[in-house]
Design a protein around this motif. Structure first.
Motif, PDB file in Angstrom:
ATOM      1  N   THR A 187      -6.933   1.464  -5.922  1.00 11.38           N
ATOM      2  CA  THR A 187      -6.855   2.861  -6.378  1.00 11.38           C
ATOM      3  C   THR A 187      -5.421   3.056  -6.859  1.00 11.38           C
ATOM      4  O   THR A 187      -4.511   2.387  -6.368  1.00 11.38           O
ATOM      5  CB  THR A 187      -7.152   3.853  -5.236  1.00 11.38           C
ATOM      6  N   PRO A 188      -5.201   3.964  -7.819  1.00 11.58           N
ATOM      7  CA  PRO A 188      -3.884   4.060  -8.460  1.00 11.58           C
ATOM      8  C   PRO A 188      -2.721   4.269  -7.487  1.00 11.58           C
ATOM      9  O   PRO A 188      -1.631   3.732  -7.692  1.00 11.58           O
ATOM     10  CB  PRO A 188      -4.038   5.263  -9.404  1.00 11.58           C
ATOM     11  N   ALA A 189      -2.940   5.016  -6.397  1.00  7.68           N
ATOM     12  CA  ALA A 189      -1.815   5.323  -5.508  1.00  7.68           C
ATOM     13  C   ALA A 189      -1.749   4.392  -4.295  1.00  7.68           C
ATOM     14  O   ALA A 189      -0.935   4.587  -3.405  1.00  7.68           O
ATOM     15  CB  ALA A 189      -1.927   6.768  -5.043  1.00  7.68           C
ATOM     16  N   SER A 190      -2.605   3.365  -4.269  1.00  6.96           N
ATOM     17  CA  SER A 190      -2.675   2.487  -3.095  1.00  6.96           C
ATOM     18  C   SER A 190      -1.339   1.782  -2.832  1.00  6.96           C
ATOM     19  O   SER A 190      -0.623   1.379  -3.758  1.00  6.96           O
ATOM     20  CB  SER A 190      -3.769   1.437  -3.309  1.00  6.96           C
ATOM     21  N   ALA A 191      -1.017   1.606  -1.536  1.00 12.76           N
ATOM     22  CA  ALA A 191       0.208   0.906  -1.147  1.00 12.76           C
ATOM     23  C   ALA A 191      -0.018  -0.603  -1.089  1.00 12.76           C
ATOM     24  O   ALA A 191       0.892  -1.369  -0.797  1.00 12.76           O
ATOM     25  CB  ALA A 191       0.675   1.418   0.207  1.00 12.76           C
ATOM     26  N   THR A 192      -1.254  -1.037  -1.330  1.00  8.37           N
ATOM     27  CA  THR A 192      -1.580  -2.468  -1.254  1.00  8.37           C
ATOM     28  C   THR A 192      -1.920  -3.002  -2.648  1.00  8.37           C
ATOM     29  O   THR A 192      -2.700  -2.402  -3.383  1.00  8.37           O
ATOM     30  CB  THR A 192      -2.776  -2.685  -0.301  1.00  8.37           C
ATOM     31  N   LEU A 193      -1.310  -4.143  -2.955  1.00  6.71           N
ATOM     32  CA  LEU A 193      -1.611  -4.821  -4.218  1.00  6.71           C
ATOM     33  C   LEU A 193      -2.370  -6.107  -3.899  1.00  6.71           C
ATOM     34  O   LEU A 193      -2.153  -6.723  -2.848  1.00  6.71           O
ATOM     35  CB  LEU A 193      -0.319  -5.169  -4.950  1.00  6.71           C
ATOM     36  N   HIS A 194      -3.262  -6.497  -4.801  1.00 11.58           N
ATOM     37  CA  HIS A 194      -4.095  -7.676  -4.598  1.00 11.58           C
ATOM     38  C   HIS A 194      -3.890  -8.676  -5.726  1.00 11.58           C
ATOM     39  O   HIS A 194      -3.562  -8.293  -6.844  1.00 11.58           O
ATOM     40  CB  HIS A 194      -5.576  -7.281  -4.566  1.00 11.58           C
ATOM     41  N   SER A 195      -4.153  -9.942  -5.401  1.00  3.68           N
ATOM     42  CA  SER A 195      -4.126 -10.973  -6.429  1.00  3.68           C
ATOM     43  C   SER A 195      -4.950 -12.163  -5.948  1.00  3.68           C
ATOM     44  O   SER A 195      -5.288 -12.251  -4.769  1.00  3.68           O
ATOM     45  CB  SER A 195      -2.684 -11.410  -6.702  1.00  3.68           C
TER      46      SER A 195
END
Ligand SMILES: [Zn+2]
Length: 301
Positions: free
Chosen positions: A79-87
């Protein structure tokens, strides 16, 4: 209804079907500073395997860059404001064994670049060699056929060079056939009509000609046409450098540019191109790395 059926299919995947199963190395958790924590599902991976990466503690709009072995890799937020990034960390099936760096970088509080990196050990995959007999035109193409094959290759490279910065998928990836749970041959080194050829980059599923083939997830059709070696072929862009490929189809039911939903029918199993009989060849390419497609049904990207 459909979802329950597919979950049963995934649960039914025996260990023997999972060629090059995910590495059993140690999960990585690294405190990177500035409140960021890097998690990678394993510190080691065999050729053709897939690891998941998560970066937590990011500020809503903080820009963080990732690199795998010197190549820029996309990170996304659910989600745009999420504190978690994925890869996803994808190890190409021909990547030479060794240690490679997975690197995060961002601007620190003083504006200077900060780096946090983790070494990942790539081990050799255990791939057998198979000897097959195919029509000679697929081992020794004439100049015109050779020209066509090269043009196909160029087209595929241009597709895989494109990273669409959008999450098209919703939830898990699913197998492309219903009721067929065993896929094999990923990574096999091949000798065709007595001549060594490039390794087998996909998973082959046995199925009768005419069996419907489903999109493994939602996405955008990047290619839907006949190619010299892979016959009638569909490539779906799932966003952020994730592509699935469906080859040797008897019939293609989508067009390039179409938006497809997960489990949409995209064509039928066939025996077009370089084959020994009808089957579905299913490929997964992530950030140019050719990985075992069965692994993406076992994890959420
Ligand atoms: Zn194949």
């Amino acid at each position: 209804m459909k979802r329950i059926g597919l979950l049963a299919v995934i649960a039914g995947l025996g260990a023997s079907a999972v060629v090059g199963a995910p590495s059993m190395g140690t999960p990585v958790k690294k405190v990177c500073g500035d409140g960021l924590t890097l998690r990678i599902s394993s510190s080691t991976a065999a050729q053709g395997n897939l690891l998941t990466v998560e970066v937590s503690g990011a500020k809503g709009n903080q820009e963080i860059a990732a690199e795998w072995d010197g190549r820029s890799i996309p990170l996304w937020r659910e989600t745009p404001a999420s504190a978690t990034l994925h890869s996803l960390l994808a190890v190409d099936l021909e990547k030479p064994p060794g240690k490679y760096e997975w690197k995060l970088s961002w601007a620190g509080p003083d504006g200077n670049p900060v780096v946090c990196s983790q070494a990942i050990t790539v081990r050799a995959g255990k791939f057998s060699t198979e000897r097959l007999s195919v029509e000679n035109q697929y081992v020794q193409p004439d100049p015109e056929q050779q020209k066509r094959a090269e043009a196909d290759q160029k087209k595929m490279r241009a597709i895989y060079d494109t990273v669409t910065p959008e999450v098209f998928w919703k939830g898990k990836f699913e197998l492309p056939l219903k009721g067929v749970t065993k896929g094999s041959n990923f990574g096999r080194r091949r000798v065709l009509n007595g001549e060594a050829r490039s390794p087998h980059t996909g998973v082959d599923f046995p199925a009768a000609a005419g069996t419907p083939v489903y999109a493994a997830q939602a996405g955008k059709v990047a290619l839907a046409e006949n190619l010299y070696y892979s016959g009638n072929t569909v490539v779906i862009d799932h966003g952020y450098g994730i592509y699935t490929l469906y080859a040797h189809l008897s019939e293609i039911d989508v067009h390039a540019g179409d938006a497809v939903e997960g489990a949409a029918v995209i064509g039928k199993v066939g025996a077009t191109g370089r084959v020994t009989g009808p089957h579905l060849h299913w490929g997964l390419t992530i950030d140019h790395a050719r990985v075992n497609a069965l692994q993406i049904v076992q994890r959420r990207p």
